[in-house]
Write an enzyme that holds these catalytic residues in place. Structure first.
Site, short mmCIF file in Angstrom:
data_model
loop_
_atom_site.label_atom_id
_atom_site.label_comp_id
_atom_site.label_asym_id
_atom_site.label_seq_id
_atom_site.Cartn_x
_atom_site.Cartn_y
_atom_site.Cartn_z
N ARG A 105 1.03 -1.61 -0.12
CA ARG A 105 -0.30 -0.46 0.16
C ARG A 105 0.20 0.63 -0.41
O ARG A 105 2.45 1.77 0.68
CB ARG A 105 -1.13 0.02 0.99
CG ARG A 105 -1.81 -1.28 1.42
CD ARG A 105 -2.35 -0.86 2.68
NE ARG A 105 -3.62 -2.18 2.59
CZ ARG A 105 -3.47 -2.76 2.86
NH1 ARG A 105 -2.96 -3.55 3.29
NH2 ARG A 105 -5.32 -4.19 2.54
N LYS A 140 -1.30 -23.41 15.82
CA LYS A 140 -0.42 -23.40 16.36
C LYS A 140 0.07 -21.71 16.68
O LYS A 140 0.90 -22.08 17.56
CB LYS A 140 0.51 -23.81 15.10
CG LYS A 140 1.13 -22.59 13.97
CD LYS A 140 1.96 -22.08 14.06
CE LYS A 140 2.31 -20.55 13.21
NZ LYS A 140 2.79 -20.08 13.25
#
Length: 320
Positions: A31, A187
């Protein structure tokens, strides 16, 4: 081969560096007003690495899509749906392969990231995931690791693994999208729990966390239609060392900071994933004691020390 990487944070910038290193033409998109993009544009480096000059930087999403056959996405998991809507408006998207390099689940819906992008873009593209252990800080020092690439189309899986394989990252074929995506996302949840144990000086309980955490998530994967054995592979258990023990793990560091009353400014995807897994627990009627305890600590203001002690130290029952 021409490859574009969308997202210029720590992992996205590394992926661009790596894909260039293994011989591909790379464009890195960010961006225009983002701090990461501005820093790379000004001096071509971040806190971890320096980008080679041949990697092209762009803030034009249209350019990044049009010049590549394979597009790798590395942004915040919770931003994927709105980002996919934007991608869907680009004409050149048809038939390209999109590889998701984020580890998360959409918090509001409990949907896997491949489901999110499939809902927004549909049959116009091929979708794959890239998951497994590894830290930028280790890779740039030439310390190798093993990772997984998976897709519902085995030919896409084989092609990507062949094109991206090297002595630095050895890729395995992922055969179970549900297990690999869910394993990779959760995880991070276990990483947050590990950090809390570290902050409470209960680090020795991380062995119990590993044993019980894998069992818990395997039950959820099975209930969702995946292969419960996948959880014992690279996407989940294989990533525990990098997530539960590493000084580089954002999720572990967040958990430790949380119980120590400190602020942690960097992205810890595991926090949003705790919300998503709570949703999945209810949806599939699977008991997830560790995930539920984290939800109570993070979102219901339960005391971390008491809640984790109740979880790990007080039950008397058969192990299996």
């Amino acid at each position: 081969m021409n490859i574009s990487v969308l997202g210029c944070g720590r992992w996205g910038t590394f992926i661009a560096w790596y894909v260039n290193k293994v011989g591909h033409n790379v464009m890195l998109w960010g961006r225009e007003n983002s701090k990461n993009y501005i820093g790379l544009k000004e001096n071509r480096k971040n806190d971890y690495l320096t980008l080679p000059e041949e990697i092209e930087l762009s803030h034009s999403l249209e350019n990044a899509i049009s010049q590549a056959e394979t597009i790798i996405i590395s942004i915040s998991a919770q931003e994927l749906r709105s980002f996919a809507k934007r991608l869907n408006s680009i004409n050149e998207i048809e038939g390209k392969t999109f590889v998701l390099c984020m580890k998360g689940i959409e918090a509001d819906s409990g949907k896997r990231l491949s489901q999110v992008i499939d809902e927004e873009i549909g049959k116009r593209i091929n979708i794959a995931v890239w998951v497994g252990p590894g830290h930028v800080q280790d890779f740039v020092r030439n310390i190798p690791n093993c990772m997984v690439i998976g897709s519902d189309d085995v030919e896409v899986t084989k092609r990507l693994a062949s094109e991206l394989n090297s002595d630095l990252i050895r890729f395995y074929y992922g055969q179970d999208m549900i297990g690999n995506e869910l394993g990779a996302a959760t995880k991070n949840v276990m990483g947050v729990a590990a950090g809390m144990l570290d902050g409470l000086q209960y680090s020795s309980l991380k062995g119990s966390l590993m044993a019980r955490g894998t069992r818990e998530i395997s039950r959820l994967v099975r209930a969702m239609g995946g292969n419960d054995i996948t959880i014992y592979g690279l996407s989940h258990l294989g990533d525990y060392e990098a997530t539960l023990f590493s000084e580089h793990s954002h999720n572990r560091r967040f958990g430790q900071a949380f119980v120590e009353g400190q602020t942690f400014e960097k992205l810890a995807e595991g926090v949003s994933t705790v919300k998503a897994v709570k949703e999945l627990s209810n949806m599939y009627e699977v008991e997830l004691p560790i995930c539920n305890a984290l939800y109570e600590i993070l979102f219901e203001d339960k005391n971390a020390k008491e809640t984790l002690e109740d979880l790990f130290l007080r039950p008397v029952k058969f192990e299996f």
